[in-house]
Motif scaffolding. Sequence first.
Motif, mmCIF file in Angstrom:
data_model
loop_
_atom_site.group_PDB
_atom_site.id
_atom_site.type_symbol
_atom_site.label_atom_id
_atom_site.label_comp_id
_atom_site.label_asym_id
_atom_site.label_seq_id
_atom_site.Cartn_x
_atom_site.Cartn_y
_atom_site.Cartn_z
ATOM 1 N N VAL A 121 0.128 -1.095 0.103
ATOM 2 C CA VAL A 121 0.151 -0.324 -0.004
ATOM 3 C C VAL A 121 0.800 1.055 -0.315
ATOM 4 N N ASN A 122 0.567 1.844 -1.380
ATOM 5 C CA ASN A 122 1.145 3.821 -0.917
ATOM 6 C C ASN A 122 0.538 4.898 -0.761
ATOM 7 N N TYR A 123 0.620 5.005 0.165
ATOM 8 C CA TYR A 123 -0.506 6.539 0.470
ATOM 9 C C TYR A 123 -0.611 7.483 -0.456
ATOM 10 N N TYR A 124 -1.073 8.279 -1.344
ATOM 11 C CA TYR A 124 0.099 9.423 -1.983
ATOM 12 C C TYR A 124 0.012 10.531 -2.125
ATOM 13 N N SER A 125 -1.065 10.595 -0.381
ATOM 14 C CA SER A 125 -1.399 11.686 0.191
ATOM 15 C C SER A 125 -1.565 11.449 2.073
#
Length: 312
Positions: A121-125
């Motif tokens: 998982v990568n959260y863009y903000s």
Amino acid sequence: MKISVIIPVYNAEKYVTQAVESALQFPEVSEVILIEDRSPDNALEVCRKLAVIYDRVKLYQHPDRGNHGAGPSRNLGIEKATGDFIAFLDADDYYLPNRFNAEREVFKDPAIEGLYGALGVNYYSEKAKNDYYRVFGDRLTTVYQKYHPEDVFPGQLGMRGSFGLIHLDTLTIRKNALHKLDSFFKKTLRLHQDTEFLFRLSFCTNLYPGILDQAIAMRGVHENNRITKVDTKKINPATTRVLLWREVNEWAKSQDAIPGDIKLHITRMTRSFEIAVAPFFKKWFMILKYLITDYPSIRSGLYNINFRRDLF
């Protein structure tokens, strides 16, 4: 090996370049196929530029240049693919450098038709992380153990307890194995068409585990993900999943090779979601009916998929 990476593109002008370049880092990737699905943003122009810059990038639209959804877009990508293997990638996700490490060795065995791994998982903000961390956390989306292919189909259906899930971003499949399916992605499903596809694929082909203990691709989480709207109940998950399970149930009825206990499980899961979306009085009638005639239809929903809060 020659891998065709298929990326459906809709409303992803901010992310599609990263997705494409993450796929192009691998010499095994012979082509990246972009299917632009009439995005309301500037994604088409971004895709055109990528196709000019990189000779391995191929851009297509539907013949009517309309919006058809991710499933039909992936179907078009499969039709256009020239590689021996197919991999998928969402336009706001991306591959990690180890994406095809397992494939290079495992696919030396011609009996192995497909391979799956783990998604991170990568959260863009920060806002995306604040809004959706409770949904995804920092967990890997994966099958939790190295199971034999015969266990993958019932496991994906929820018949093997805490089994885990395959994500499409981590799947690599021999192109000729796809023809074991009666169809590719169902046009009737706007959401969960990937889940339905993976159910059928795990029944019809031999899917093996690859790298399960670390991510090989990353899910990009941002405020406009369609699936986050489902997972956070901005869209009722029971409503979308009842359509999924009805589709699976109709398909299972037509398959003589599916064991009776699995067909019964699918029927009960379908009933569980149908109860969840039923109007108030009909809901109670259905609950009473299945309490008398088929209690596990209630229990499947209450315990296997934990949608009690959707019932009342």
